[in-house]
Scaffold this motif. Structure first.
Motif, PDB file in Angstrom:
ATOM      1  N   ASP A 188      30.338  -7.101  15.538  1.00 13.78           N
ATOM      2  CA  ASP A 188      30.059  -8.518  15.790  1.00 13.78           C
ATOM      3  C   ASP A 188      30.854  -9.443  14.876  1.00 13.78           C
ATOM      4  O   ASP A 188      30.740 -10.673  14.983  1.00 13.78           O
ATOM      5  CB  ASP A 188      28.564  -8.804  15.613  1.00 13.78           C
ATOM      6  N   ARG A 189      31.620  -8.890  13.964  1.00 16.69           N
ATOM      7  CA  ARG A 189      32.404  -9.715  13.038  1.00 16.69           C
ATOM      8  C   ARG A 189      33.749 -10.093  13.659  1.00 16.69           C
ATOM      9  O   ARG A 189      34.224  -9.448  14.583  1.00 16.69           O
ATOM     10  CB  ARG A 189      32.661  -8.967  11.728  1.00 16.69           C
ATOM     11  N   LYS A 190      34.353 -11.122  13.060  1.00 16.96           N
ATOM     12  CA  LYS A 190      35.713 -11.493  13.443  1.00 16.96           C
ATOM     13  C   LYS A 190      36.694 -10.934  12.412  1.00 16.96           C
ATOM     14  O   LYS A 190      36.306 -10.638  11.275  1.00 16.96           O
ATOM     15  CB  LYS A 190      35.832 -13.007  13.570  1.00 16.96           C
TER      16      LYS A 190
ATOM     17  N   THR B  41      35.550 -11.304  18.415  1.00 14.94           N
ATOM     18  CA  THR B  41      34.862 -10.317  17.581  1.00 14.94           C
ATOM     19  C   THR B  41      35.595  -8.979  17.658  1.00 14.94           C
ATOM     20  O   THR B  41      36.485  -8.784  18.502  1.00 14.94           O
ATOM     21  CB  THR B  41      33.419 -10.104  18.060  1.00 14.94           C
ATOM     22  N   VAL B  42      35.203  -8.083  16.768  1.00 16.37           N
ATOM     23  CA  VAL B  42      35.781  -6.738  16.795  1.00 16.37           C
ATOM     24  C   VAL B  42      35.543  -6.083  18.154  1.00 16.37           C
ATOM     25  O   VAL B  42      36.451  -5.484  18.741  1.00 16.37           O
ATOM     26  CB  VAL B  42      35.163  -5.874  15.664  1.00 16.37           C
TER      27      VAL B  42
ATOM     28  N   ASP C  74      35.134  -7.489  21.068  1.00 18.23           N
ATOM     29  CA  ASP C  74      35.965  -8.104  22.107  1.00 18.23           C
ATOM     30  C   ASP C  74      37.443  -7.753  21.930  1.00 18.23           C
ATOM     31  O   ASP C  74      38.175  -7.619  22.929  1.00 18.23           O
ATOM     32  CB  ASP C  74      35.769  -9.615  22.106  1.00 18.23           C
ATOM     33  N   ASN C  75      37.894  -7.642  20.687  1.00 17.43           N
ATOM     34  CA  ASN C  75      39.269  -7.204  20.460  1.00 17.43           C
ATOM     35  C   ASN C  75      39.498  -5.812  21.033  1.00 17.43           C
ATOM     36  O   ASN C  75      40.517  -5.565  21.689  1.00 17.43           O
ATOM     37  CB  ASN C  75      39.579  -7.196  18.953  1.00 17.43           C
TER      38      ASN C  75
END
Length: 373
Positions: A129-131, A92-93, A95-96
């Motif tokens: 929360d998006r990828k 996810t954004v 986590d990146n």
């Protein structure tokens, strides 16, 4: 925050292929410096040497006064934003952005605080929360910048970060990065081939060509006082016009003669051109310094090739009888037509004269057509 200093830095690849020549660059603390030049000029290679992704062949790199030649990239306290974003597609954004902090064992609360703070600065809170595949190009670039921001490094490095975006989005992101630089007050080094990006964003610009620094100065000084013909032609949009003229003395005055026209330099220009009497030099004038004004004492004569109306202004492309092409930015009310012979007034105190011969200006082989005045 930190200064970055390159001292006589070379980059030589196997086979004795040298792409960077004895570059000396001093980037001040909190300064935004842009490296600009055509593809293959050595600007990205120089940035990668600062990052530690390329080995320095000769010379020294200092960050915050410490020699960094042999220091691994992870220990240089720099953060780099790449052209292709380099995001992890399965993360996810959030986590990146958090990944670099997690591998450095930052506390969870600290990671959340830093990521949320960076997301707020870049207006990407709704996307955490998006990828990456669910984001637009501009949003992905913001995520890449956010990943750099959370590190709070001494130096930010940007390698052509906007080149994959469309023209309108590039303008928007240019302003975003400028605002970011003002807010973070961190040393930033930015690489681009787009001189408009360089002019609008930089405190100082490094102009590179064929591995050599041609000029290192503020945007306005590069524009108004180019060191050589390359800088004059690279900085400015549309670029400066060039036409060959012969310097002569007539009636006690020095003039610049072309087969289609004659212009009289200013007193300061005449003094500088005195040693060139009888020689051919290059006359340079920017498109905005050519005017549809018959009352001006200095005029050039040429034939209209193309007329491009742009609304607020019109570009008129002209050519002289010896084949020199020139561009003028005129008022949209002008009514010139293709094939028409016209005369345009010249603002002589904004014009420049350049030597026609390339000279070797130092022992490392840099060659340039020097600006006379």
């Amino acid at each position: 925050m930190a200064e970055v200093n390159l001292v006589k830095v070379d980059k030589i690849y196997p086979g004795n292929v040298q792409v960077v020549f004895k570059n000396d660059i001093d980037v001040k603390d909190k300064e935004f410096v842009v490296f600009v030049g055509p593809s293959g000029c050595g600007k990205s290679t120089t940035l990668r040497m600062i990052a530690g992704l390329e080995e320095i062949s000769a010379g020294d790199l200092f960050i915050d006064g410490k020699r960094m030649n042999d220091v691994p990239p992870k220990d240089r306290d720099i953060a780099m934003v790449f052209q292709n974003y380099a995001l992890y597609p399965h993360m996810t954004v959030f986590d990146n952005m958090a990944f670099g902090l997690k591998i450095r064992k930052f506390p969870k609360e600290d990671i959340e605080t830093r990521v949320n703070e960076a997301a707020g600065i870049l207006h990407i809170e709704p996307f955490l929360d998006r990828k990456p595949k669910a984001l637009s190009g501009g949003q992905r670039q913001r995520v890449a910048m956010g990943r750099a921001i959370v590190r709070k490094p001494k130096v930010f490095l940007f390698d052509e970060p906007l080149s994959n975006l469309d023209a309108k989005l590039r303008v928007t992101m240019r302003a975003e990065i400028s605002r970011l630089a003002h807010r973070l007050q961190t040393t930033m080094i930015y690489v681009t081939h787009d001189q408009i990006e360089a002019m609008t964003m930089a405190d100082r610009i490094v102009v590179m060509y064929n591995g050599h620094i041609q000029q290192y100065d503020t945007p306005l000084n590069l524009y108004n006082h180019p060191a050589n013909k390359f800088v004059a032609g690279f900085i400015g949009s549309p670029p400066m016009n060039f036409v060959n003229v012969k310097i002569a003395e007539e009636g006690g005055k020095i003039v610049a003669k072309h087969q289609d026209f004659t212009v009289t330099p200013t007193a300061e220009q005449q003094a500088a051109l005195k040693p060139y009497i009888g020689k051919e030099v290059t006359f340079g004038v920017r498109p905005e310094d050519l005017h549809d004004d018959k009352s001006m004492p200095n005029k050039i004569k040429a034939v209209v090739d193309v007329v491009e109306p742009l609304g607020a202004e019109v570009y008129v492309y002209i050519s002289t009888s010896d084949g020199a092409s020139m561009t003028s930015r005129l008022d949209p009310s002008c009514t010139y037509t293709v094939g028409q012979t016209i005369e345009l007034g010249v603002t002589m105190d904004k014009a420049h004269f350049f030597e026609n011969e390339e000279k070797q200006t130092n022992e490392y082989g840099k060659r340039e057509e020097v600006c006379i005045i």
